[in-house]
Write an enzyme that holds these catalytic residues in place. Sequence first.
Site, PDB file in Angstrom:
ATOM      1  N   THR A  28     -26.726 -13.064  30.624  1.00  0.00           N
ATOM      2  CA  THR A  28     -25.576 -13.074  31.528  1.00  0.00           C
ATOM      3  C   THR A  28     -24.854 -14.415  31.514  1.00  0.00           C
ATOM      4  O   THR A  28     -23.650 -14.471  31.749  1.00  0.00           O
ATOM      5  CB  THR A  28     -25.998 -12.720  32.968  1.00  0.00           C
ATOM      6  OG1 THR A  28     -27.034 -13.608  33.395  1.00  0.00           O
ATOM      7  CG2 THR A  28     -26.501 -11.290  33.045  1.00  0.00           C
ATOM      8  N   ARG A  36     -27.622  -4.838  36.997  1.00  0.00           N
ATOM      9  CA  ARG A  36     -28.013  -4.697  38.393  1.00  0.00           C
ATOM     10  C   ARG A  36     -27.090  -5.390  39.392  1.00  0.00           C
ATOM     11  O   ARG A  36     -27.021  -4.993  40.535  1.00  0.00           O
ATOM     12  CB  ARG A  36     -29.443  -5.230  38.576  1.00  0.00           C
ATOM     13  CG  ARG A  36     -30.475  -4.405  37.832  1.00  0.00           C
ATOM     14  CD  ARG A  36     -31.856  -5.007  37.961  1.00  0.00           C
ATOM     15  NE  ARG A  36     -32.871  -4.144  37.357  1.00  0.00           N
ATOM     16  CZ  ARG A  36     -33.172  -4.141  36.071  1.00  0.00           C
ATOM     17  NH1 ARG A  36     -32.530  -4.942  35.256  1.00  0.00           N
ATOM     18  NH2 ARG A  36     -34.097  -3.334  35.596  1.00  0.00           N
ATOM     19  N   GLN A 101     -36.546  -9.998  25.964  1.00  0.00           N
ATOM     20  CA  GLN A 101     -36.329  -8.690  26.564  1.00  0.00           C
ATOM     21  C   GLN A 101     -34.886  -8.225  26.350  1.00  0.00           C
ATOM     22  O   GLN A 101     -34.558  -7.100  26.700  1.00  0.00           O
ATOM     23  CB  GLN A 101     -36.623  -8.747  28.070  1.00  0.00           C
ATOM     24  CG  GLN A 101     -38.063  -9.067  28.412  1.00  0.00           C
ATOM     25  CD  GLN A 101     -38.251  -9.285  29.911  1.00  0.00           C
ATOM     26  OE1 GLN A 101     -37.901 -10.339  30.430  1.00  0.00           O
ATOM     27  NE2 GLN A 101     -38.794  -8.299  30.600  1.00  0.00           N
ATOM     28  N   ASP A 104     -29.111  -8.007  22.829  1.00  0.00           N
ATOM     29  CA  ASP A 104     -27.765  -8.364  22.372  1.00  0.00           C
ATOM     30  C   ASP A 104     -27.697  -9.092  21.040  1.00  0.00           C
ATOM     31  O   ASP A 104     -26.621  -9.285  20.496  1.00  0.00           O
ATOM     32  CB  ASP A 104     -27.060  -9.215  23.430  1.00  0.00           C
ATOM     33  CG  ASP A 104     -27.943 -10.330  23.967  1.00  0.00           C
ATOM     34  OD1 ASP A 104     -28.527 -11.089  23.151  1.00  0.00           O
ATOM     35  OD2 ASP A 104     -28.076 -10.434  25.200  1.00  0.00           O
ATOM     36  N   HIS A 119     -37.372  -4.896  23.738  1.00  0.00           N
ATOM     37  CA  HIS A 119     -36.628  -3.717  24.186  1.00  0.00           C
ATOM     38  C   HIS A 119     -35.622  -3.241  23.144  1.00  0.00           C
ATOM     39  O   HIS A 119     -34.675  -2.526  23.470  1.00  0.00           O
ATOM     40  CB  HIS A 119     -35.943  -4.011  25.524  1.00  0.00           C
ATOM     41  CG  HIS A 119     -36.916  -4.237  26.632  1.00  0.00           C
ATOM     42  ND1 HIS A 119     -36.635  -5.023  27.742  1.00  0.00           N
ATOM     43  CD2 HIS A 119     -38.193  -3.800  26.812  1.00  0.00           C
ATOM     44  CE1 HIS A 119     -37.701  -5.047  28.541  1.00  0.00           C
ATOM     45  NE2 HIS A 119     -38.646  -4.313  27.999  1.00  0.00           N
ATOM     46  N   CYS A 127     -32.098   7.317  14.289  1.00  0.00           N
ATOM     47  CA  CYS A 127     -32.414   8.722  14.493  1.00  0.00           C
ATOM     48  C   CYS A 127     -33.665   8.818  15.365  1.00  0.00           C
ATOM     49  O   CYS A 127     -34.663   8.135  15.111  1.00  0.00           O
ATOM     50  CB  CYS A 127     -32.656   9.404  13.147  1.00  0.00           C
ATOM     51  SG  CYS A 127     -33.238  11.120  13.281  1.00  0.00           S
ATOM     52  N   CYS A 165     -30.926  13.904   8.622  1.00  0.00           N
ATOM     53  CA  CYS A 165     -31.726  15.072   9.011  1.00  0.00           C
ATOM     54  C   CYS A 165     -31.098  15.910  10.112  1.00  0.00           C
ATOM     55  O   CYS A 165     -31.645  16.953  10.474  1.00  0.00           O
ATOM     56  CB  CYS A 165     -33.126  14.622   9.435  1.00  0.00           C
ATOM     57  SG  CYS A 165     -33.178  13.830  11.070  1.00  0.00           S
ATOM     58  N   SER A 204     -36.870 -12.009  35.387  1.00  0.00           N
ATOM     59  CA  SER A 204     -37.488 -11.744  36.687  1.00  0.00           C
ATOM     60  C   SER A 204     -38.977 -11.519  36.551  1.00  0.00           C
ATOM     61  O   SER A 204     -39.715 -11.556  37.540  1.00  0.00           O
ATOM     62  CB  SER A 204     -36.837 -10.514  37.333  1.00  0.00           C
ATOM     63  OG  SER A 204     -37.130  -9.345  36.576  1.00  0.00           O
ATOM     64  N   ASN A 228     -36.262 -19.994  36.115  1.00  0.00           N
ATOM     65  CA  ASN A 228     -35.480 -18.877  36.638  1.00  0.00           C
ATOM     66  C   ASN A 228     -34.822 -19.307  37.948  1.00  0.00           C
ATOM     67  O   ASN A 228     -35.322 -20.200  38.632  1.00  0.00           O
ATOM     68  CB  ASN A 228     -36.389 -17.660  36.880  1.00  0.00           C
ATOM     69  CG  ASN A 228     -35.596 -16.371  36.986  1.00  0.00           C
ATOM     70  OD1 ASN A 228     -34.738 -16.086  36.168  1.00  0.00           O
ATOM     71  ND2 ASN A 228     -35.885 -15.572  37.999  1.00  0.00           N
TER      72      ASN A 228
END
Length: 254
Positions: A28, A36, A101, A104, A119, A127, A165, A204, A228
């Site tokens: 961010t 969020r 995590q 981008d 992630h 696919c 496929c 977090s 953080n």
Amino acid sequence: MSTEIARLHEMIGQAGRIVGFTGAGVSTESGVPDFRSPGGIWTRYDPRDFEFSRYVEDPEVRRRSWQMRREFFAAAAQPNPAHLTFARLEREGRSPGVITQNIDGLHQDAGSRTVLELHGTAREVACIGTRPQHGVPRGCGWRAPWEWASERVEAGDTDPGCPQCGGLVKSATISFGQMLDEEVLERAAALARSADLLIAAGSSLQVHPAAGVPLEVLRGGGRLVVLNDEPTPLDDAAALVVRGRAGEVLGAVT
């Protein structure tokens, strides 16, 4: 310079093997849309649309998902000092890589070569098969750059299928209810254990199983730093907690 930031500067200078663990707060700072916060993506899209099972079952959810991805890339985000710091440490031979995590690709843009994306990545599509079940993609292995899907959506195809496929195509990211790649998770845990200093920045540390990865540094005998702007569940396990924005702090100490 605050006492905590001065201590972080000292710890980075003393460490020989530094691993970064980054979360949404790092993205961010580069202008990547948040999910969020007020005005974030979830204020314009139904959060349930990010569930893997709904994506598989509903063509309308898939249509909205492609639109959301177009908004994501329209931000044209660039690396910030946090990304650049971890890339520089790797170039200097003081870091074996970074765990993120985020989806981008900004760590790669900054020059990091070893990036474990827990992630997945929004920069590719894949696919996932005709009827994947239990949160496990069962595709044919076909993958392509994000632009492949973007061009088809732009041409009017609201639900592009796999050209190999005929299976469903999805952003190569991990959705809610989708299983993480066990191999990537294991590699991340091993990388964390190998560090003598792990800096968890902009996360977090609440989304599991990824949030447990930073604790692996303690099992390897290293130290954990939590950077953080809000408290996290791992603060008590950290050798140092620094409150602030990751890019601003790391840009000031390295």
